[in-house]
Design a protein around this motif. Structure first.
Motif, PDB file in Angstrom:
ATOM      1  N   HIS A   1       0.832  -1.202   0.000  1.00  0.00           N
ATOM      2  CA  HIS A   1       0.000   0.000   0.000  1.00  0.00           C
ATOM      3  C   HIS A   1       0.871   1.259   0.000  1.00  0.00           C
ATOM      4  N   ARG A   2       1.938   1.243   0.801  1.00  0.00           N
ATOM      5  CA  ARG A   2       2.851   2.390   0.851  1.00  0.00           C
ATOM      6  C   ARG A   2       3.490   2.637  -0.510  1.00  0.00           C
ATOM      7  N   ALA A   3       3.897   1.568  -1.183  1.00  0.00           N
ATOM      8  CA  ALA A   3       4.534   1.717  -2.488  1.00  0.00           C
ATOM      9  C   ALA A   3       3.575   2.300  -3.515  1.00  0.00           C
ATOM     10  N   VAL A   4       2.346   1.796  -3.538  1.00  0.00           N
ATOM     11  CA  VAL A   4       1.373   2.279  -4.525  1.00  0.00           C
ATOM     12  C   VAL A   4       1.017   3.733  -4.261  1.00  0.00           C
ATOM     13  N   ARG A   5       0.778   4.083  -2.993  1.00  0.00           N
ATOM     14  CA  ARG A   5       0.420   5.453  -2.668  1.00  0.00           C
ATOM     15  C   ARG A   5       1.563   6.419  -2.970  1.00  0.00           C
ATOM     16  N   HIS A   6       2.777   5.985  -2.675  1.00  0.00           N
ATOM     17  CA  HIS A   6       3.919   6.851  -2.969  1.00  0.00           C
ATOM     18  C   HIS A   6       4.061   7.054  -4.475  1.00  0.00           C
ATOM     19  N   GLY A   7       3.864   5.974  -5.235  1.00  0.00           N
ATOM     20  CA  GLY A   7       3.931   6.117  -6.678  1.00  0.00           C
ATOM     21  C   GLY A   7       2.861   7.046  -7.214  1.00  0.00           C
ATOM     22  N   GLN A   8       1.643   6.947  -6.676  1.00  0.00           N
ATOM     23  CA  GLN A   8       0.568   7.821  -7.131  1.00  0.00           C
ATOM     24  C   GLN A   8       0.837   9.276  -6.768  1.00  0.00           C
ATOM     25  N   SER A   9       1.282   9.514  -5.538  1.00  0.00           N
ATOM     26  CA  SER A   9       1.478  10.892  -5.082  1.00  0.00           C
ATOM     27  C   SER A   9       2.670  11.548  -5.756  1.00  0.00           C
ATOM     28  N   SER A  10       3.679  10.754  -6.133  1.00  0.00           N
ATOM     29  CA  SER A  10       4.863  11.317  -6.776  1.00  0.00           C
ATOM     30  C   SER A  10       4.666  11.536  -8.273  1.00  0.00           C
ATOM     31  N   GLY A  11       3.619  10.973  -8.834  1.00  0.00           N
ATOM     32  CA  GLY A  11       3.389  11.105 -10.260  1.00  0.00           C
ATOM     33  C   GLY A  11       4.193  10.144 -11.106  1.00  0.00           C
ATOM     34  N   ASP A  12       4.933   9.234 -10.474  1.00  0.00           N
ATOM     35  CA  ASP A  12       5.732   8.235 -11.195  1.00  0.00           C
ATOM     36  C   ASP A  12       5.589   6.915 -10.449  1.00  0.00           C
ATOM     37  N   MET A  13       4.637   6.111 -10.886  1.00  0.00           N
ATOM     38  CA  MET A  13       4.337   4.874 -10.171  1.00  0.00           C
ATOM     39  C   MET A  13       5.549   3.953 -10.108  1.00  0.00           C
ATOM     40  N   GLY A  14       6.276   3.833 -11.230  1.00  0.00           N
ATOM     41  CA  GLY A  14       7.417   2.929 -11.258  1.00  0.00           C
ATOM     42  C   GLY A  14       8.477   3.313 -10.255  1.00  0.00           C
ATOM     43  N   ARG A  15       8.878   4.581 -10.247  1.00  0.00           N
ATOM     44  CA  ARG A  15       9.920   5.006  -9.317  1.00  0.00           C
ATOM     45  C   ARG A  15       9.435   4.974  -7.876  1.00  0.00           C
ATOM     46  N   GLY A  16       8.172   5.322  -7.651  1.00  0.00           N
ATOM     47  CA  GLY A  16       7.642   5.272  -6.292  1.00  0.00           C
ATOM     48  C   GLY A  16       7.674   3.875  -5.721  1.00  0.00           C
ATOM     49  N   VAL A  17       7.280   2.897  -6.529  1.00  0.00           N
ATOM     50  CA  VAL A  17       7.306   1.512  -6.068  1.00  0.00           C
ATOM     51  C   VAL A  17       8.739   1.036  -5.869  1.00  0.00           C
ATOM     52  N   ARG A  18       9.625   1.385  -6.804  1.00  0.00           N
ATOM     53  CA  ARG A  18      11.016   0.939  -6.678  1.00  0.00           C
ATOM     54  C   ARG A  18      11.703   1.562  -5.475  1.00  0.00           C
ATOM     55  N   ALA A  19      11.314   2.773  -5.098  1.00  0.00           N
ATOM     56  CA  ALA A  19      11.893   3.394  -3.907  1.00  0.00           C
ATOM     57  C   ALA A  19      11.563   2.596  -2.653  1.00  0.00           C
ATOM     58  N   VAL A  20      10.317   2.136  -2.553  1.00  0.00           N
ATOM     59  CA  VAL A  20       9.926   1.328  -1.399  1.00  0.00           C
ATOM     60  C   VAL A  20      10.631  -0.024  -1.429  1.00  0.00           C
ATOM     61  N   VAL A  21      10.708  -0.631  -2.600  1.00  0.00           N
ATOM     62  CA  VAL A  21      11.377  -1.931  -2.711  1.00  0.00           C
ATOM     63  C   VAL A  21      12.844  -1.820  -2.317  1.00  0.00           C
ATOM     64  N   LEU A  22      13.527  -0.789  -2.818  1.00  0.00           N
ATOM     65  CA  LEU A  22      14.941  -0.619  -2.486  1.00  0.00           C
ATOM     66  C   LEU A  22      15.128  -0.315  -1.004  1.00  0.00           C
TER      67      LEU A  22
END
Length: 365
Positions: free
Chosen positions: A115-136
């Motif tokens: 949920h954190r990854a998806v929300r961060h991707g949505q709020s940042s305007g870049d879903m891929g990078r938002g999700v990868r930031a949480v994964v990393l």
């Protein structure tokens, strides 16, 4: 004419191949482990561990939770900065608390991070990078656990020390072989390979987020503090459960428990951790019952440490329901149809309204 399979075998095959079982296999495994432990060791150990938890223990758990959550959120902020995504520390802390609470309250132990990854991707305007930031960010924590845990298990007395010493040469040779394969593939790669470009881009982001000169000191420090907090929580749980083992004896057991917690086969975190801890305590001569009680207390303290995340959920849900947000007397130009449609989704309790590329959070968090 082939013999017809027995009905019980057909029914069992249908259950094992069912989508519902595949979806909830982690929950089933966690419940099974707990049921076996309670059947073998009795419910008295479970109840005794819960009775020993008092007010000072809960306050200590909350304090450790604040420390580990703030440093985890800082690590997330550093990784996001390496991926060129804006994330303020206060917002990261609130989102991280919410994720911890969802991880503890929902089966599987990872839904909060998803949920954190998806929300961060949505709020940042870049879903891929938002999700990868949480994964990393999560990968950084696992790397710290693997490095420190490996050192602890190989140098301190533990149930796996003898086996680890026997396996160390084989693991080292396997690592060298894997490195040789990677080097060979790198030397013979085709520049036009799309898969190669994607892999190089992913590795480049990992290098910028975790290993860049600006990021790696903070990532290493935050990971060390977070791991120390989890180990300290385990030692506190062992003391509350009545164990008088020394810290040197408990650290390897804590590492094993944390490694077991990484398996997505649990119910709110309970499951493999209790099984591994009971086995490890028994192998060290400390008693399986003491190990189970320690794991149970640790689980309760971890849940208490995540409770501020429930406050974040309630506050954001309330913000989405406030009449001021729905019927604010402003001009029609400010709330265009697109923005009005976006505001209508704020009634969902887990929502995080994007604003200027970053999630909205309470200022008090």
């Amino acid at each position: 004419m082939p013999a017809q399979a027995p009905r019980w075998r057909t029914a069992l095959r249908g259950v094992l191949n069912s989508r519902a079982l595949r979806t909830h296999i982690g929950t089933v495994a966690g419940v099974t482990i707990l049921a076996v432990l309670l059947w073998r060791l009795g419910t008295g150990v479970f109840l005794d561990g819960l009775r020993r938890i008092d007010g000072p223990a809960l306050l200590a758990a909350l304090a450790i939770g604040v420390l580990t959550t703030v440093f985890s959120a800082w690590r997330w902020q550093l990784v996001a900065r390496g991926l060129r995504i804006r994330l303020l520390l206060g917002e990261a802390v609130a989102d991280y608390y919410r994720a911890l609470f969802l991880n503890a309250a929902l089966p599987g132990g990872v839904l909060g991070d998803v949920h954190r990854a998806v929300r961060h991707g949505q709020s940042s305007g870049d879903m891929g990078r938002g999700v990868r930031a949480v994964v990393l960010e999560r990968v950084a924590g696992q790397i710290a656990l693997a490095v420190v845990g490996g050192a602890v298990l190989l140098t301190m007395e533990s149930p796996v020390l003898a086996e680890a010493r026997h396996l160390a040469p084989a693991v080292g040779l396997a690592g060298l072989g894997a490195l040789a394969v990677v080097v060979a593939l790198r030397m013979n790669r085709t520049p036009s390979s799309r898969r190669g470009r994607v892999l190089r881009a992913t590795l480049g982001e990992a290098r910028e987020g975790l290993l860049s000169r600006r990021n790696w000191p903070g990532v290493a420090l935050s990971s060390a503090v977070v791991l120390a907090g989890h180990l300290g929580m385990f030692v506190l749980a062992a003391r509350i459960a009545g164990s008088d083992a020394s810290v040197a004896e408990l650290l390897p057991l804590a590492v094993l428990a944390l490694l077991a917690m990484g398996l997505p086969l649990n119910v709110g975190g309970f499951g493999p951790r209790e099984g591994v801890t009971a086995w490890a305590f028994a192998a060290m001569g400390l008693g399986a019952g003491a190990g189970l009680a320690t794991a149970i207390v640790y689980g309760v303290l971890s849940f208490v440490a995540s409770l501020p995340g429930a406050v974040v959920l309630v506050v954001r849900w309330y913000q989405g329901l406030r009449p001021a947000n729905r019927y604010s007397p402003v001009s029609a130009e400010k709330y265009a149809p697109k923005d009005a449609a976006r505001l209508s989704s704020k009634a969902f309790p887990f929502s995080a309204e994007p604003s200027e590329g970053r999630p909205m959070t309470p200022e008090s968090v």
